[in-house]
Design a protein around this motif. Structure first.
Motif, PDB file in Angstrom:
ATOM      1  N   ILE A 212      10.296  -6.888 -10.951  1.00 14.92           N
ATOM      2  CA  ILE A 212       8.841  -6.875 -10.724  1.00 14.92           C
ATOM      3  C   ILE A 212       8.522  -6.806  -9.237  1.00 14.92           C
ATOM      4  O   ILE A 212       7.598  -6.083  -8.801  1.00 14.92           O
ATOM      5  CB  ILE A 212       8.211  -8.120 -11.374  1.00 14.92           C
ATOM      6  CG1 ILE A 212       8.355  -8.049 -12.900  1.00 14.92           C
ATOM      7  CG2 ILE A 212       6.743  -8.251 -10.973  1.00 14.92           C
ATOM      8  CD1 ILE A 212       7.908  -9.292 -13.621  1.00 14.92           C
ATOM      9  N   VAL A 213       9.310  -7.564  -8.434  1.00 14.45           N
ATOM     10  CA  VAL A 213       9.080  -7.554  -6.983  1.00 14.45           C
ATOM     11  C   VAL A 213       9.306  -6.164  -6.428  1.00 14.45           C
ATOM     12  O   VAL A 213       8.546  -5.681  -5.564  1.00 14.45           O
ATOM     13  CB  VAL A 213       9.998  -8.589  -6.294  1.00 14.45           C
ATOM     14  CG1 VAL A 213       9.936  -8.421  -4.780  1.00 14.45           C
ATOM     15  CG2 VAL A 213       9.585  -9.997  -6.685  1.00 14.45           C
TER      16      VAL A 213
ATOM     17  N   PRO B 215       5.989  -1.458  -3.079  1.00 13.45           N
ATOM     18  CA  PRO B 215       5.260  -0.245  -2.641  1.00 13.45           C
ATOM     19  C   PRO B 215       3.761  -0.476  -2.509  1.00 13.45           C
ATOM     20  O   PRO B 215       3.102   0.135  -1.645  1.00 13.45           O
ATOM     21  CB  PRO B 215       5.568   0.769  -3.745  1.00 13.45           C
ATOM     22  CG  PRO B 215       6.888   0.329  -4.305  1.00 13.45           C
ATOM     23  CD  PRO B 215       6.834  -1.155  -4.256  1.00 13.45           C
ATOM     24  N   VAL B 216       3.204  -1.353  -3.350  1.00 13.46           N
ATOM     25  CA  VAL B 216       1.773  -1.671  -3.233  1.00 13.46           C
ATOM     26  C   VAL B 216       1.520  -2.391  -1.916  1.00 13.46           C
ATOM     27  O   VAL B 216       0.513  -2.127  -1.216  1.00 13.46           O
ATOM     28  CB  VAL B 216       1.323  -2.538  -4.429  1.00 13.46           C
ATOM     29  CG1 VAL B 216      -0.153  -2.899  -4.298  1.00 13.46           C
ATOM     30  CG2 VAL B 216       1.587  -1.818  -5.740  1.00 13.46           C
TER      31      VAL B 216
ATOM     32  N   ARG C 124      -0.193   0.148   5.326  1.00 11.38           N
ATOM     33  CA  ARG C 124      -0.513   1.456   5.918  1.00 11.38           C
ATOM     34  C   ARG C 124      -2.036   1.668   6.002  1.00 11.38           C
ATOM     35  O   ARG C 124      -2.559   2.161   7.019  1.00 11.38           O
ATOM     36  CB  ARG C 124       0.112   2.575   5.089  1.00 11.38           C
ATOM     37  CG  ARG C 124       1.630   2.596   5.113  1.00 11.38           C
ATOM     38  CD  ARG C 124       2.148   3.878   4.476  1.00 11.38           C
ATOM     39  NE  ARG C 124       3.594   3.834   4.305  1.00 11.38           N
ATOM     40  CZ  ARG C 124       4.216   3.544   3.162  1.00 11.38           C
ATOM     41  NH1 ARG C 124       3.499   3.282   2.057  1.00 11.38           N
ATOM     42  NH2 ARG C 124       5.527   3.541   3.109  1.00 11.38           N
ATOM     43  N   GLY C 125      -2.708   1.276   4.906  1.00 12.63           N
ATOM     44  CA  GLY C 125      -4.166   1.455   4.904  1.00 12.63           C
ATOM     45  C   GLY C 125      -4.832   0.575   5.939  1.00 12.63           C
ATOM     46  O   GLY C 125      -5.739   1.026   6.678  1.00 12.63           O
TER      47      GLY C 125
ATOM     48  N   LYS D  94       9.560  -2.379   5.997  1.00 17.61           N
ATOM     49  CA  LYS D  94       9.977  -3.769   5.819  1.00 17.61           C
ATOM     50  C   LYS D  94      10.964  -3.929   4.661  1.00 17.61           C
ATOM     51  O   LYS D  94      10.807  -3.299   3.610  1.00 17.61           O
ATOM     52  CB  LYS D  94       8.763  -4.664   5.549  1.00 17.61           C
ATOM     53  CG  LYS D  94       8.017  -5.089   6.800  1.00 17.61           C
ATOM     54  CD  LYS D  94       6.935  -6.102   6.455  1.00 17.61           C
ATOM     55  CE  LYS D  94       6.221  -6.553   7.720  1.00 17.61           C
ATOM     56  NZ  LYS D  94       5.163  -7.557   7.409  1.00 17.61           N
ATOM     57  N   GLY D  95      11.931  -4.776   4.914  1.00 15.50           N
ATOM     58  CA  GLY D  95      12.848  -5.165   3.840  1.00 15.50           C
ATOM     59  C   GLY D  95      12.488  -6.551   3.335  1.00 15.50           C
ATOM     60  O   GLY D  95      11.902  -7.365   4.055  1.00 15.50           O
TER      61      GLY D  95
END
Length: 221
Positions: free
Chosen positions: A119-120, A125-126, A132-133, A203-204
């Motif tokens: 799930i993570v 990506p969200v 980014r936004g 980011k990781g």
């Protein structure tokens, strides 16, 4: 014969007869005493024989009791062995059940972590799109209520992920580690040593002690 002499003769005969009677009585008494002594001896011997026989019987009874005691002890020991065997079997079964319980809990925890990690991975990506936004918003529009609301949603998502055990991997300025970093390019940088992460391109994240996504970085030549 004169009467005096006759009388004396009779007296002597009487005295002799009395002496003989005394001797006979004495002999009878001695014979009786000897008989009594012999009788006492026979009685003592009989008592001794009886005592010896009683002692032998007592010893035989003791041996019999000992044999009975040993027999009973053997029976008791057999029961004790059965009890010990049952206790040992019970302990083994309890140990096996405890191991099964621990193994089941570990497997369940691993399955839960695998599901949570999946799930993570889908949520990351969200998070990237939010970053980014927000980074593309001009400075004069950052106070806009919509932008402010989006920033609050982004921060709330990060807080909840952190509470669930998700945290970002620190990379900039750290020595390159292939277990946590994914180098996509090399750059020149006089301020940093060779092999050091110069820039974070993506980011990781880690979930508890496992890497969910490696950091995408550039490394100093």
């Amino acid at each position: 014969m004169p009467e005096d002499i006759k009388k004396e003769t009779i007296d002597n005969e009487t005295a002799e007869n009395k002496a003989e009677e005394i001797e006979i009585e004495g002999a009878d008494e001695e014979s009786t005493q000897a008989a009594e002594e012999a009788k006492d001896t026979d009685v003592n011997e009989t008592e001794s024989v009886d005592d010896a026989s009683a002692d032998a019987d007592a010893k035989a009874d003791e041996k019999s009791d000992e044999k009975k005691g040993l027999f009973k002890k053997k029976k008791k020991d057999k029961k004790d062995e059965q009890i010990e065997e049952l206790n040992d079997r019970l302990k083994r079964q309890m140990a096996e059940f405890e191991n099964f319980r621990k193994r089941s809990e570990k497997e369940k925890s691993q399955m839960f972590d695998m599901g949570a990690k999946t799930i993570v991975e889908k949520i990351l990506p969200v998070i990237d799109n939010f970053e980014r936004g927000l980074a593309a918003v001009p400075d004069d529009k950052k106070d806009d209520p919509f932008i402010t609301g989006m920033d609050k949603v982004y921060k709330q998502m990060l807080t909840e992920l952190e509470a669930a055990g998700v945290k970002p991997i620190e990379c900039v300025g750290q020595e390159f580690d292939p277990d946590f970093h994914n180098a996509v390019m090399q750059v020149e940088n006089d301020e940093l040593e060779s092999g050091t992460v110069a820039q974070e391109l993506q980011k990781g994240y880690m979930y508890k002690d496992s890497v969910v996504r490696h950091s995408m970085v550039s490394v100093v030549q």
